[in-house]
Enzyme design. Structure first.
Site, PDB file in Angstrom:
ATOM      1  N   LYS A 137      -6.657   6.062  -3.777  1.00 49.86           N
ATOM      2  CA  LYS A 137      -5.843   6.074  -2.078  1.00 49.86           C
ATOM      3  C   LYS A 137      -4.886   4.844  -1.903  1.00 49.86           C
ATOM      4  O   LYS A 137      -4.980   3.793  -1.664  1.00 49.86           O
ATOM      5  CB  LYS A 137      -7.377   6.317  -1.086  1.00 49.86           C
ATOM      6  CG  LYS A 137      -6.822   6.278   0.357  1.00 49.86           C
ATOM      7  CD  LYS A 137      -6.825   7.852   0.104  1.00 49.86           C
ATOM      8  CE  LYS A 137      -6.516   8.361   2.164  1.00 49.86           C
ATOM      9  NZ  LYS A 137      -6.255   9.493   2.284  1.00 49.86           N
ATOM     10  N   HIS A 184       0.966  -1.086   0.076  1.00 50.38           N
ATOM     11  CA  HIS A 184       0.403   0.179  -0.094  1.00 50.38           C
ATOM     12  C   HIS A 184       0.554   0.694   0.312  1.00 50.38           C
ATOM     13  O   HIS A 184       1.971   0.928   0.216  1.00 50.38           O
ATOM     14  CB  HIS A 184      -0.962   0.252   1.394  1.00 50.38           C
ATOM     15  CG  HIS A 184      -0.408  -0.464   2.247  1.00 50.38           C
ATOM     16  ND1 HIS A 184       0.581   0.888   3.042  1.00 50.38           N
ATOM     17  CD2 HIS A 184      -0.448  -2.049   3.578  1.00 50.38           C
ATOM     18  CE1 HIS A 184       0.372   0.134   4.075  1.00 50.38           C
ATOM     19  NE2 HIS A 184       0.354  -0.806   4.494  1.00 50.38           N
ATOM     20  N   ARG A 202      -1.136  18.526  17.846  1.00 50.59           N
ATOM     21  CA  ARG A 202      -0.299  18.208  16.608  1.00 50.59           C
ATOM     22  C   ARG A 202       0.283  18.877  16.015  1.00 50.59           C
ATOM     23  O   ARG A 202      -0.002  19.412  15.667  1.00 50.59           O
ATOM     24  CB  ARG A 202      -0.590  16.917  15.990  1.00 50.59           C
ATOM     25  CG  ARG A 202       0.136  16.323  15.942  1.00 50.59           C
ATOM     26  CD  ARG A 202      -0.648  14.536  14.950  1.00 50.59           C
ATOM     27  NE  ARG A 202      -2.062  14.940  14.326  1.00 50.59           N
ATOM     28  CZ  ARG A 202      -2.118  15.518  13.222  1.00 50.59           C
ATOM     29  NH1 ARG A 202      -1.623  15.677  12.442  1.00 50.59           N
ATOM     30  NH2 ARG A 202      -3.615  15.871  12.637  1.00 50.59           N
ATOM     31  N   ARG A 224     -12.996  13.694  15.147  1.00 50.35           N
ATOM     32  CA  ARG A 224     -11.825  14.290  14.860  1.00 50.35           C
ATOM     33  C   ARG A 224     -11.341  15.204  14.922  1.00 50.35           C
ATOM     34  O   ARG A 224     -11.708  16.306  14.394  1.00 50.35           O
ATOM     35  CB  ARG A 224     -11.415  13.191  13.362  1.00 50.35           C
ATOM     36  CG  ARG A 224     -11.555  12.256  13.289  1.00 50.35           C
ATOM     37  CD  ARG A 224     -11.572  11.347  11.624  1.00 50.35           C
ATOM     38  NE  ARG A 224      -9.952  11.410  11.243  1.00 50.35           N
ATOM     39  CZ  ARG A 224      -9.590  11.289  10.215  1.00 50.35           C
ATOM     40  NH1 ARG A 224     -10.683  10.613   9.116  1.00 50.35           N
ATOM     41  NH2 ARG A 224      -8.312  10.678   9.760  1.00 50.35           N
ATOM     42  N   HIS A 228      12.961  -4.330   3.852  1.00 50.91           N
ATOM     43  CA  HIS A 228      11.343  -3.643   4.500  1.00 50.91           C
ATOM     44  C   HIS A 228      11.776  -2.418   5.468  1.00 50.91           C
ATOM     45  O   HIS A 228      11.751  -1.330   6.152  1.00 50.91           O
ATOM     46  CB  HIS A 228      10.507  -4.236   4.705  1.00 50.91           C
ATOM     47  CG  HIS A 228       9.156  -3.535   5.247  1.00 50.91           C
ATOM     48  ND1 HIS A 228       7.925  -2.887   3.706  1.00 50.91           N
ATOM     49  CD2 HIS A 228       8.655  -2.934   6.355  1.00 50.91           C
ATOM     50  CE1 HIS A 228       7.747  -2.494   4.009  1.00 50.91           C
ATOM     51  NE2 HIS A 228       7.555  -2.201   5.695  1.00 50.91           N
ATOM     52  N   ASP A 281       5.996  -1.387  12.183  1.00 49.60           N
ATOM     53  CA  ASP A 281       4.871  -1.598  11.613  1.00 49.60           C
ATOM     54  C   ASP A 281       3.978  -3.090  11.787  1.00 49.60           C
ATOM     55  O   ASP A 281       4.240  -3.505  12.655  1.00 49.60           O
ATOM     56  CB  ASP A 281       4.981  -0.901  10.183  1.00 49.60           C
ATOM     57  CG  ASP A 281       5.632  -2.363   9.533  1.00 49.60           C
ATOM     58  OD1 ASP A 281       6.050  -3.150  10.457  1.00 49.60           O
ATOM     59  OD2 ASP A 281       6.179  -2.238   8.554  1.00 49.60           O
TER      60      ASP A 281
END
Lengths: 684, 583
Positions: B36, B11, B484, B437, B116, B139
């Site tokens: 996306k 992805h 943030r 959010r 990776h 990850d």
């Protein structure tokens, strides 16, 4: 995690990636790794809704209707513009018509589609209780038609009419056929007869299977059936720009190109005897190319030999079935004969439009009076074909014919605005499929003559096509989308193709010419627009963007065929177009290669507006060069840069799991490749 | 030496180019294709990178690919994929990356396969500017590794310990994300944003799912997971354990869901802190470099820096798989040239395409909309600031596009952070996303301390801190008073800094709400046309394209809106977000 399992998976991955032949060990490792219970259950969701293409069954007041499913709206454009198919009413005789874009009445639909006309004729000449449900779909293939036939039982049909055959190119070819073709092209010499035989057999075999399945499907259903076989516009037949080039590469290709150049010259000079002689030579070098047959047909027509011309033109059409490049859809004689033979075997009645039109034209060849383009019918073509279809249906149902007088009296009273839009769409479609200026100009003129609104549609199109802005944001798109042109174009252009920009030179020039004849002068405005949007300036412009590539849609589609990030030419010529002033020299950064070598002394020739500018050496690996081209080579406005590639000596025969890809690479190898093609003006 | 980096086939595929040690360009393929998280070979990003670097293919010395396909295949085989089943063969073919790099990109030179997690680690270390550092990558999964611990010194990286699939903190987070009714690989941010609304009532239950082991190790209790071969991340036992069924997508969020989100965030932070302490004890380093999808959890990052053993921390701004391209390229460059990456420390991620005012003018000329063009950037900044001060929501399109998931003033939606209604309005009418959010603030760097508990610059919006502002900033202050923060300075981000300065002149507030210029489910805009379509399709008040401003109130956009909405709806393409596609 068990370390043993991990080690086993690592070893197996190593064996697989190294393409090991140690099958025993591979099987052993596979068995070690199958310790997991069960297999992935898959993401497939069982769809228990009854569907017919874009329609899904919906109960309204206790009755089953079929409504367009909003989830399928992406496909609405290629289906009839009918929202709901109601349940059959008592006493009605329901015909369901399946077919391809011809059956949709492309460019007239939704107004004068064949199913609409067929219903009108039957109501007028047979019974008011007849109805025709339109299930024709653009670009539909034979397997999809069979699927629709099966699903359409839910509509309680009495009769099926299938109007198809134009989309049957390449059908029925098996892996074994591909192997046999591959074997026939060994040692650099293609066995054309063998290819012809293999593909001919494949079509016949497929047609047999199609009617066998259809027979099994309709057996015991009490459904009458008529299969209508389409016809092709022979008089306007033109080998498309893409098709005019070399089709397959073999030892004869060099000579074929030389003879082709001589024939073109003889044709321009009107030396028909020489054209005939050279065309025969071309056929001896490559009997599966269409161009020579087209030239021979032209000569025959000039000599008044209609039957001979028909034969040549049908041969030209037949040969498109052997092309691996994109060709205009349409029936050919091989497919027609296969359908007739197979339908007869299973006792399905057919209506062959070749015969219908021949009778109507008293033996003359069909042309633009019946066709808008290569295969889509005019209102006259629709009327004649559907009249005959109605007659055959009544004969099937009752054993009697409709009276000729009643059929003669039937007329389609066409709205001029709809006719104008259809002609404009036809002009566009012909242009995008690489057809000649003459037919494009004809339809542009017809569109302008038919209705005044055409001027606005044409002006809008010119604006939309000449700007970089995605069509979706262009204010002219809104007008076009809501005009008759927008409503009738379905399948011709797609305004949703935001990023797909191309110069459309042939069509734009035809529109400008037709407008000029009406006293409307837009050339200067379009030139200014092109200069402002696309002119080569002092910043680098990438000539590999679609706008600068060949001007026809089929050329662009061919370019994309191999899905590489770079330009691959699988013909002898590469054409690029760009807009510039003639004031400054231009620098070109070119990174190219010729992966399949030609004769050692042959060069790559670069022409600017037909003048040879330079010759470059062949390069096996990518090579970057910079070319400075003086301003004397350029003219203000659209310029052409053409590259002539030398003929590759070898067929790149590789054997992978994708046999079709192997075949394409072998028969249409890369002649030359371009990775970088930047262009900019030099400030002296 | 010129090196291209590529990440693909999972992805967020991406491409970058390093020219003689300098990072010239980087972009995600999704921005060009508008799909996306597009996993395809990044053909468009590759072409863009070459053009931006002014290099042709024959001048590229190596292409570095961000993982080892054979190792990856071994893990897929272990998962039970039937490689010999034709349906899987094409997908899992380990020769596919090399074959497609040769055939589709046309590259004939050296291809370097970089593991990776080494790619992740390299993407952080080589751009950190640290001479030496401890390395932590986390990850979902790479080939086998899901977490790695390492040390880097003088261009050399040693990943000395790994945690292997299926044990994965990333997958634990994604599993709970999926359980809470959000998409895997896309909803993790939402869960992080949801957490402050809840209470950490389910920590014990979540520790049933993961057991911390000695050194850097931990173990998942696979009874609760089904991601190895199933079509969901979790097994039926998870719902039993949690005492509540799986939340249906788009259904009402209950207190339970908020509490689970909070518990998950706490568990993640605890694991990170403990493993960071271990890493520090082994390496003795003061600097920490982090990468991998988990490193995008800015809340945990902030906590780690505040409460953890490391003095300095660098998180690679594109820490997800897209950033793997950067790491692979940097690793190959450092290894073969023996030189440092010149672009370290990374000061900016404006590495994507840019467009001229002439491009923008041509686009707008084709439309029916009225617009105002300004002669200078300063005039445009003033005019934009005035609109912001009046409460307008601005679509802001300037200069080169950002690389990575954050919009940092190149492709942003901006608004006044003092407006109490702004968050709900932008969530609902502009971004079309969940109401809970939060939005992030961008602030002039030299004003940071007055408003936020942050002692250092944070140009990439990768950590959270507490809001200490005397002035109320409701649109960017989360429910737990955190934010943030993106710090902006004149040197690295001049156009955006200029706008912030103009806004401060008008309002006394040097802060703007800054969120990415896209709507839910779509990639961030790339071209002026993308921005235009996004503007049309949302409730953004003004679109600022370069020096040109379009005001919605000065235009009748009804027809345009209807057409664009209908077509965009038809075109929407998405990937499967129910489960990681391991096979």
């Amino acid at each position: 995690m068990s370390d043993n399992l991990k080690l086993a998976s690592l070893e197996l991955a190593g064996l697989i990636s190294g393409k090991s032949n140690n099958h025993n060990r591979i099987n052993e490792l596979k068995s070690i790794l199958t310790y997991h219970p069960g297999q992935p259950s898959g993401n497939g969701v069982k769809d228990d809704v009854e569907r017919i293409g874009i329609y899904k069954a919906t109960m309204i007041n206790g009755e089953k209707h079929f409504e367009r499913d909003i989830e399928a709206q992406h496909y609405f454009g290629i289906w009839p513009k009918v929202n709901t198919i109601p349940p059959k009413k008592k006493g009605k005789h329901r015909i369901v018509m399946f077919g391809e874009s011809v059956a949709r009445g492309l460019f007239y639909e939704p107004y004068y589609a064949p199913p609409v006309i067929l219903e009108e004729i039957l109501k007028k000449c047979h019974s008011e209780d007849t109805e025709v449900i339109d299930l024709a779909v653009s670009s539909v293939g034979p397997d999809q038609i069979l699927d629709l036939c099966k699903r359409a039982f839910g509509l309680e049909p009495d009769t099926y009419v299938i109007f198809a055959g134009n989309n049957w190119k390449g059908i029925g070819v098996t892996e074994e056929d591909l192997d046999a073709i591959m074997a026939s092209i060994g040692s650099g010499k293609i066995n054309y007869e063998k290819i012809k035989q293999i593909l001919g057999n494949a079509v016949q075999h497929f047609a047999d299977e199609f009617f066998s399945k259809l027979s099994a499907l309709t057996s015991g259903k009490k459904i009458d059936l008529l299969f209508i076989i389409p016809e092709y516009n022979l008089m306007d037949y033109k080998t498309s720009v893409v098709q005019k080039d070399v089709s397959f590469v073999d030892v004869n290709t060099h000579e074929w190109l030389e003879v082709k150049t001589k024939t073109e010259k003889a044709f321009e000079e009107g030396d028909l005897e020489k054209v005939k002689m050279l065309s025969e030579k071309l056929l001896s070098l490559n009997p599966l190319h269409s161009l020579a047959y087209e030239w021979l047909a032209y000569c025959s027509l000039k000599e008044g030999k209609n039957d001979e011309a028909r034969e040549f033109l049908e041969q030209a059409r037949n040969n498109t079935m052997f092309s691996l490049k994109r060709t205009t859809p349409g029936i050919n004689n091989v497919t027609r004969k296969a359908i007739i033979a197979s339908a007869a075997k299973y006792n399905f009645p057919t209506l062959c439009l070749k015969e219908v039109f021949s009778e109507h034209l008293k033996g003359n060849l069909p042309g633009r009076e019946l066709f808008l383009d290569y295969c889509h019918l005019t209102t006259e073509g629709i009327k004649i074909s559907m009249s005959k279809a109605a007659d055959r249906l009544v004969q099937i149902w009752t054993g009697k014919n409709i009276s000729p007088e009643a059929l003669r009296d039937y007329k389609i009273s066409a709205d001029p605005a709809i006719l104008a839009a259809a002609h404009f769409c036809a002009a566009l479609h012909n242009a995008h499929w690489g057809q000649g200026h003459e037919i494009i100009n004809h339809h542009c003129r017809q569109a302008l003559d038919s209705h005044g609104e055409t001027i606005k549609a044409m002006t809008s199109y010119l604006d939309m096509i000449s700007r970089k802005a995605p069509w979706l944001v262009n204010k002219e798109t809104h007008y076009l989308k809501n005009s008759n042109f927008g409503k009738q174009i379905a399948g011709g252009i797609n305004i949703e193709m935001e990023s797909f920009k191309f110069n459309d030179i042939v069509f734009v020039e035809s529109i400008l010419q037709a407008m000029k004849e009406k006293g409307i002068h837009l050339s200067e405005k379009i030139e200014d627009l092109r200069q402002s949007e696309y002119a080569i300036g002092t910043s680098k412009v990438d000539l590999l963007q679609t706008y600068y590539l060949p001007s026809t849609f089929d050329s662009l589609v061919s370019f994309n065929y191999r899905e590489t990030s770079f330009y691959v030419e699988n013909g002898s010529r590469s054409n690029f177009h760009f807009v510039t002033s003639d004031k400054l020299p231009i620098e070109i950064d070119l990174t190219y290669r010729t992966p399949n070598p030609a004769k050692a002394d042959e060069k790559i020739e670069v022409y600017v507006n037909d003048d040879l500018f330079t010759a470059l050496p062949q390069e096996k690996n990518w090579k970057s060069i910079s070319l400075k081209i003086p301003q004397k080579y350029f003219k203000k406005g659209m310029n052409n840069l053409r590259i002539h590639w030398p003929v590759p000596l070898t067929n790149d025969v590789v054997h992978t799991e994708d046999k079709m890809k192997d075949l394409i690479l072998a028969l249409t190898p890369s002649w030359g490749e371009i990775h970088t093609f930047y262009c900019r003006q030099l400030l002296n | 030496m010129n090196v291209i980096g590529i990440s693909a086939y999972y992805h967020d595929s991406a491409c970058c180019i390093i020219r003689d040690g300098e990072l010239i360009a980087a972009a995600q393929e999704e921005r060009f294709t508008r799909i996306k998280h597009d996993p395809a070979l990044p053909v468009n990003a590759f072409k863009f990178c070459l053009k931006q670097a002014d290099l042709s293919i024959d001048k590229i010395d190596a292409i570095a690919y961000y993982e080892d396909p054979v190792k990856k295949l071994s893990r897929q085989l272990w998962c039970g994929a039937d490689y010999f089943n034709e349906a899987f063969t094409h997908k899992m073919d380990p020769s596919k990356p090399e074959r497609e790099i040769r055939e589709i990109l046309g590259f004939g030179g050296k291809i370097e396969f970089v593991d990776h997690h080494l790619s992740h680690a390299a993407s952080s270390y080589y751009f950190s500017g640290f001479k030496s550092a401890a390395l932590l990558t986390m990850d979902g999964v790479g080939e086998w590794a899901t977490t790695t611990y390492g040390i880097a010194k003088d261009r050399s990286i040693d990943l000395f310990e790994e945690v292997h699939f299926p044990d994965s903190v990333g997958l634990l987070y994604s599993t709970i994300t999926s359980y809470l009714g959000f998409g895997v690989n896309s909803g993790e941010y939402k869960v992080m944003g949801l957490a402050p609304y809840g209470e950490p009532l389910y920590i014990d239950k979540l520790y049933e799912l993961i057991q911390l082991k000695e050194k850097g190790q931990y173990k998942l209790n696979l009874e609760y997971f089904d991601f190895i071969r199933g079509n969901t991340m979790f097994s039926g036992k998870l719902a039993e354990l949690m005492g509540q069924p799986v939340r249906k997508k788009e259904s009402e969020l209950l207190k339970f869901h908020l509490d689970v989100a909070k518990s998950l965030q706490v568990v993640l932070e605890q694991i990170l802190l403990e493993k960071a302490k271990y890493l520090h004890s082994v390496t003795g380093e003061d600097n920490l470099c982090m990468a991998g999808g988990v490193a995008l959890n800015c809340v945990a990052n902030g906590k780690l820096l505040r409460e953890g053993p490391f003095k300095k921390m660098f998180v690679q701004p594109a820490s997800n798989d897209a950033g793997g391209a950067l790491g692979a390229a940097a690793h190959a460059y450092a290894k073969h040239s023996g030189n440092n990456i010149k672009s370290a420390p990374l000061r900016s991620v404006f590495l994507g395409p840019e467009y001229t005012n002439a491009d923008i003018r041509n686009l707008l000329d084709a439309t029916s909309l009225n617009s105002v063009s300004y002669e200078t950037t300063e005039e445009m900044q003033k005019a934009t600031a005035q609109r912001l001060a009046k409460g307008k929501v601005i679509g802001w399109f300037q200069g080169r596009m950002e690389f990575g998931p954050r919009a940092l003033g190149g492709r942003s939606i901006l608004a006044d952070p003092r407006n109490p209604e702004m968050r709900d309005r932008i969530n609902a009418m502009v971004k079309k996303r969940e109401a809970f959010r939060p939005f992030a603030p961008a602030i002039l760097e030299d004003k940071t301390k007055k408003y936020f508990d942050l002692s250092h610059s944070s140009p990439f919006m990768l950590e959270t801190c507490q809001v200490v502002s005397e002035e109320s900033l409701p649109a960017i202050t989360h429910v737990d008073k955190s934010a943030r923060v993106q710090t902006v300075n004149e040197k690295d981000n001049p156009c955006f800094a200029g706008l912030l300065a103009e806004f401060e002149k008008l309002t006394g507030c040097p802060i703007l709400l800054n969120t990415s210029f896209n709507v839910r489910g779509e990639p961030i805009v790339c071209t002026p046309a993308d921005a235009f379509l996004c503007f049309v399709n949302t409730d953004i008040d003004c679109l600022v394209l370069g020096n040109t401003i379009i005001d919605r109130e000065n235009n009748n956009m009804e027809d345009l809106v209807n057409m664009v909405k209908s077509i965009i709806k038809r075109k929407k393409r998405t990937l499967n977000h129910d489960v990681y596609t391991f096979i």
